[in-house]
Design a protein around this motif. Structure first.
Motif, short mmCIF file in Angstrom:
data_model
loop_
_atom_site.label_atom_id
_atom_site.label_comp_id
_atom_site.label_asym_id
_atom_site.label_seq_id
_atom_site.Cartn_x
_atom_site.Cartn_y
_atom_site.Cartn_z
N LYS A 44 16.48 -41.80 -19.34
CA LYS A 44 15.66 -42.81 -18.66
C LYS A 44 15.00 -43.70 -19.71
N MET A 45 15.01 -45.00 -19.51
CA MET A 45 14.38 -45.88 -20.50
C MET A 45 13.09 -46.48 -19.94
N VAL A 46 12.22 -46.91 -20.84
CA VAL A 46 10.93 -47.46 -20.44
C VAL A 46 10.97 -48.98 -20.63
N LEU A 47 10.65 -49.71 -19.58
CA LEU A 47 10.67 -51.16 -19.66
C LEU A 47 9.29 -51.70 -19.96
N SER B 242 12.10 -47.00 -15.88
CA SER B 242 10.75 -46.88 -15.31
C SER B 242 9.85 -47.81 -16.11
N TYR B 243 8.69 -48.18 -15.52
CA TYR B 243 7.78 -49.10 -16.20
C TYR B 243 6.96 -48.37 -17.25
N GLU B 244 6.64 -49.09 -18.28
CA GLU B 244 5.69 -48.65 -19.30
C GLU B 244 4.34 -48.38 -18.63
N ASN C 219 19.41 -48.69 -27.84
CA ASN C 219 18.28 -48.26 -28.66
C ASN C 219 18.17 -46.75 -28.72
N GLN C 220 18.43 -46.08 -27.57
CA GLN C 220 18.28 -44.62 -27.56
C GLN C 220 19.63 -43.93 -27.72
#
Lengths: 416, 416, 416
Positions: free
Chosen positions: A105-108, A33-35, A99-100
Motif C-alpha cells: 500500500k502506498m501513501v499519497l 491511502s492518504y498521508e 519508489n517502494q
C-alpha cells in the motif's frame, strides 16, 4: 473532416479509456491511502500554491500553446486535459510502485501529486510534434508508455546516476522532445497535399496560442523552482528563470525581425523563442550565481530557437521527411540540450571548487543526461512502432468532435 | 498594411534592440550580484506570490486590455511583453544606481524586481495612447526615456518630498497618462481618413480586451497593497480597493446605459470605467478608514471615467487634435487625479488629527503630486520631440508582423 | 436585435441600479466598520490567497463558462461581473444583519467578503438557466432575491439544523440549480421558432467557454476547501476534489464518444461533465477517507451529467416546456444531489462509528438538505412570479449592448 472509422470500431475504442479508468480506480482502492502525518499537513498549504502554478502551466499554458492550427484547436485543448488527467493518475501509481519496488500500500501526499503533474507534462510537450497525425486511442497508448518511461528514467537516474529530484525532472524537456520526434519519425507520412495544407495553416498564429505562451512565461519560475527545497537554491532558480525569460523575449522580437527579409516579426518565432530561455535555464538554474549568466543563456536559447524554426524545421522535413507540428524540437529540444550541457559544466566547475575528481563528476552527469535522451528515443521508438500497427486503422483521423458543432463553430462564434 | 521602410532601414532598427540587450547583459555582469542574506530568503516565498499577481496584471491584464482594435491586437500583446521585459531590466539597473548614487556593485533582491515590474507598468499604460501611431524602435526609445523619468521622479519624490514607496508608486497612473498624452500631442497627426478609420474601429470591443480587464480587476487589490508593509495598512488597502472596484463596476453598467439615448451599454465604457475605481483608490487606499468612503470614490471615479469617454475624448480631439487610442486619459488619468487629491486631503486631515501644521503638510503633498505630473509632461515632451525626428522615417508604420500571417490569421482562426 | 423598450422606459430601468448602489453606500456608511483586531490581520494574507482563487472562479470561470452562445457572449461576461459586484455587497450586509439579528454596526473582515463572494456565486450559477430570456433589471431583482434567500437558508440551516459553514455553502449548487429551474418554469415560453434558434446555437461550443471551464476546473479544490479550518479536513477536501475532477474529465471524454452514434465527442458534454466531479464531491469532500471513493463519485457524476445532457434536457423541454440554456441542471443540479446524498450517508456512517443514534443524525441531515432544496424552489417561484409582472415589459429583450458595436464586433474582431 468526417471520421473514417466504421461504427463497429469506434465504440470499443473509447470504451478502452473508460475501462482503463475503472481499472485505475480499482488499483487506487487496493493500493493507496492518504498521508495522515501532522507535519505533512502543515506543509500542505504552502506546497498547494506551488502546485497550482504547475497545474496552470499544464492546463492553460500547454493546453492553449497548441491552438494555433485551426484544424486542431478544439482537440488540442480537450485532449490536453484528457491526457493530463489520465497521465497524473498513472504517474501517481507508477511513482509509488517504483519508489517502494513492491506492491504494498502506498501513501499519497501533495508532493506526489505535484511531481506526477510535472511528469505528466512530458506527454503534453511530446504531443505537440504529432498533433493532427494520431487519434484519441493512439494518444491514450502514448500517454501510458511515455509516463511509464519517464517515471522509470527518473527512478534509474536517481538510483544509478545519483541525480536529485530537480535535475531528473528538468531533463523532461529533452526527454519529451526526443520522444515526440522519434514517434513522429515512425508514423506514416501524410500525403504531400495534406502536408502542404498543414504547413500552410501552421504559420497562422492566434491570440489563444499567445495566451498559452503568456501563462507559461509567467509561471515558468514556479516550475523551475518547484522541486528545490533549500531557500538559497530556490531563490536563485526564481531569479535566474525570470532574467532568462526576459532576455529571451527581447531576443525573440529583435532577431525574428532581423531574420525576415523585410524585417517583419513572425508570431511563430515569438511563441517558441520566448519560452526557450525558461527551458535552457531549467536544469542549471539553482547553480547560476549571478544574473548575467542566466541572461546569456536566455540570449543563446532565443537565438537557437529562432535558428531552429528557420532552418532545422525545413532540414528535418527534407532529410528525414519529419514534420514537427508545433516546433517542439526548437522550443523544448534544443534549449533543453543547451541547459543540460550548461548544467554538466557548472556541476563540474562546482566540483573542482570543492576539490572533487573532475573526470568522475563529468562522466556521471553526462551519463545521466545521455541516459535520459536514450530513454526518450527508445521509448519513442517503441511507441511509434505500436502506433503503426494496423489495429488503429486510419491513423490520420483525429477529428473526434461532432462534425456539426465543429464546423458550425466558426460561424456561430463570430456571430452570423 | 505593408511596411513603408526600405530593407536597408529595417535591419539596423531591430539590430538596436539586440545590441541594447547585449549592453544590458554587460552592465548586469559588471554591476550586479544576488542578495545572499538569509533573512531576505525567508521573506522570499511570501513576496513571490504578491510579485506574481503584479506580473499577471502587467502581462495578461495590460497586454490584453489593448486588443480591441483589430489592426493592433497582435502587436499590442507582443510589444507589451517586449516593453515589459526590457523596461524591467532597465529599471532594475536604474533604481540600483539611483539608490546608491554611484557606480558600485548593486545587490538584487526580489523586491527590486517587483518594484521594477510595477515601474515598467508605466510604459504599458502610456503606450495605450499612441498604439498604432509609432513603430517598434520608437517604442524602444519611449520605454528607455519613460522608465528613466519615472525612476528619477520616484527618487526625487522620496528625497525631496519625503514620499514613501507606496505613494510614489501609486502616482504612476497620473504620470503615465500625462506622459502618453504629451507624446501623442507631439506626434504628427494622422490624415483625416486614417483617423476616421481608427475612430470607427476604436468602438469595437472584444472578448480578449474583456479578459484583460477582468485580470486587472481581480488582481488590483494586490497591486494597491504590494508596497505596504504594516498589516493594518495592507488590510485597509485590500478591502478599500475591493469595495471601490465593486462599486465602479455597478456604476459603469448603470451609467453607461443611462448615457446612451436608447439605454444601451457601451463596452468601451465598461472596459475603462470598471477599472477607474481601482485607480482612484490607489494612492489613499491605506488611509481610508471605512468602506463607504472607498465606495464613494469608486462611484465618483466611474462617473468621471464615463464622462471622460463621452465628452473629454471628443473635446481633446477637436481642440488639441489629440487622439487617445485606448482612452488612457479617462481610465488612468482622471481617476488618478481624483485619487491624488483625495490622498492629499486625507493626509492633511490625519496631520490635523496629530496636531501637525496643516499648511506645511498640504504644501509638501501637493508639491509631490504636482512634481509627478510635471515630470510626466516634461519627459513626455522630450520623448515626443525625439520621436518626431526624421530618422525614424515613416512614423505611421506599426505593422511589424509578417503580412501573410497577419492578414491570413482572421480567416484561418475562424476556420474557413 | 434592437430593443423593444421605449426610450421613456429604458432610462428609469438602469437608474434603479444606480440608486440601489447609492442606497448600499449609505447602509455601509451607517452600519459597517473594518475589523481592527491584530489577530485577524495576521490571518489576512493567508486567507487572501484562498479568497483570490474564489474570485477567479467567479469572475473568469463562471463569466466565460456561459459564452458559448453567440447572442449572449458579451452580455454574459459583463452581466456576470455586474451581478457578482452587486451580490457581494448585498450579501456582506445581509450576512452581517442576519448574524447579529439586529441593526447594530457590523464589523467587516476578509472572511466576510470571501463568504459573500461564494454566496453570490449562486446567482451566477442560476443565471445560466435563464440567460437570454430576461433583461438587466430582471437580473437585478433576481440577484437581490436570490442572495437574500440563500443567506436566509444558510442562517436557518446553521441555527435549526446545526449545519456547519462548509456544508451549508456546498449545498449552493443544488440551491442555485433548483432556483434557476423554477424561475425558468415561471417565465413565459419563447415562441417555437425562437426556441429552435436557441437550441441550435446552444450546441455550439467556443474556446472562451473552454477557458471558463478550465479556470473552474483548476481552482475547484480551493472552492471546496475554502471554509474548512482543520488541516486534516482541508487536506482531504483538496485531494478528493482533485481526484474526482481528474476522473470526471476522463469519463466525460470517453462516455461522450460512446454516446454519439458515430463515436464523436460533444463539446457541450465536456464543458459540463468535466465539472460534475467537483460539484458531486463538494459537500462530502472532507469526510472521504481515501481517493478511490472520490474517484467513484467523479465517475458517477460524469455519467449522470452526460446522461442529463442527452436525455433530461429533452425530457424537461417536452414535459415542462422548460429550456435550460446552459445545462445548469445536469452540471450543478444532479451532481449536487449526488453529493448531498453521499454526504448524508457518510455522516450517518461516521455517526454510527461514534455510537450516536443513527436515526436522528440521518433525519437532521436529510432535513437540512431538503430545506435547502425547498428554499431554492420557493424563492425561485417568488422570483419567477415577480419577473412575470407586466411592468418589466418585453422580457425577451436582453441585448442591452449598443447594437452597432455588438453586431459590428464579429467583423471587426476577426479583421475584415
Amino acid at each position: 473532416m468526417g471520421s473514417k472509422y466504421q461504427k463497429s470500431v469506434r465504440g470499443p475504442l473509447t470504451l478502452w479509456a473508460f475501462m482503463l479508468e475503472v481499472i485505475l480506480i480499482l488499483i487506487f482502492f487496493f493500493f493507496t491511502s492518504y498521508e495522515t502525518s501532522v507535519k505533512e499537513q502543515e506543509k500542505l498549504m504552502r506546497t498547494y500554491r506551488d502546485f497550482q502554478d504547475v497545474i496552470i502551466m499544464a492546463v492553460l499554458g500547454l493546453g492553449f500553446l497548441n491552438t494555433s492550427l485551426r484544424r486542431h484547436c478544439w482537440s488540442s485543448v480537450a485532449f490536453n486535459l484528457f491526457m493530463l488527467a489520465l497521465g497524473v493518475q498513472l504517474t501517481v501509481l507508477l511513482d509509488g510502485f517504483l519508489n517502494q519496488l513492491s506492491l504494498r500500500k502506498m501513501v499519497l501526499n501533495l508532493s506526489s501529486i505535484q511531481i506526477s503533474t510535472m511528469s505528466a507534462t512530458s506527454v503534453l510537450i511530446s504531443v505537440g510534434v504529432i498533433l493532427g497525425k494520431v487519434n484519441l486511442l493512439q494518444l491514450l497508448l502514448m500517454t501510458m508508455i511515455e509516463v511509464t518511461a519517464f517515471s522509470a528514467t527518473r527512478m534509474v537516474g536517481k538510483e544509478v546516476f545519483n541525480m536529485d529530484n530537480h535535475i531528473s525532472m528538468m531533463y523532461i524537456h529533452v526527454f519529451a522532445a526526443f520522444f515526440g520526434l522519434t514517434v513522429a519519425c515512425c508514423l506514416p507520412k501524410p500525403l504531400p497535399n495534406e502536408a502542404e495544407d498543414k504547413e500552410q495553416t501552421a504559420t497562422s498564429p492566434s491570440l489563444f496560442a499567445m495566451l498559452g505562451t503568456l501563462f507559461l512565461w509567467m509561471f515558468w519560475p514556479s516550475f523551475n523552482s518547484a522541486l528545490l527545497d533549500i531557500p538559497d537554491e530556490k531563490k536563485k532558480a526564481l531569479f535566474n528563470t525570470y532574467y532568462a525569460l526576459a532576455v529571451s523575449m527581447v531576443t525573440a522580437i529583435s532577431v525574428s525581425a532581423l531574420a525576415h527579409p523585410q524585417g517583419k516579426i513572425n508570431m511563430t518565432h515569438i511563441h517558441n523563442a520566448v519560452l526557450a530561455g525558461g527551458v535552457a535555464v531549467g536544469a542549471p538554474c539553482y547553480l547560476i550565481p549571478s544574473p548575467w549568466l542566466a541572461m546569456v543563456l536566455g540570449l543563446v536559447a532565443g537565438l537557437i530557437s529562432i535558428w531552429g524554426a528557420m532552418y532545422l524545421q525545413v532540414c528535418l522535413q527534407q532529410t528525414l521527411d519529419l514534420h514537427d507540428t508545433y516546433g517542439v524540437q526548437y522550443t523544448f529540444g534544443l534549449p533543453g540540450l543547451l541547459g543540460g550541457i550548461t548544467n554538466i559544466v557548472l556541476m563540474a566547475l562546482q566540483g573542482v571548487g570543492r576539490g572533487d575528481g573532475l573526470g568522475y563528476q563529468i562522466l556521471t552527469d553526462s551519463g545521466a543526461f545521455s541516459f535520459t535522451i536514450i530513454m526518450g528515443v527508445g521509448s519513442g521508438l517503441l511507441t511509434g512502432m505500436l502506433l503503426n500497427l494496423k489495429i488503429w486503422k486510419s491513423p490520420h483521423v483525429v477529428n473526434y468532435f461532432n462534425d456539426q458543432t465543429f464546423w458550425k463553430f466558426p460561424h456561430l462564434a463570430v456571430g452570423y
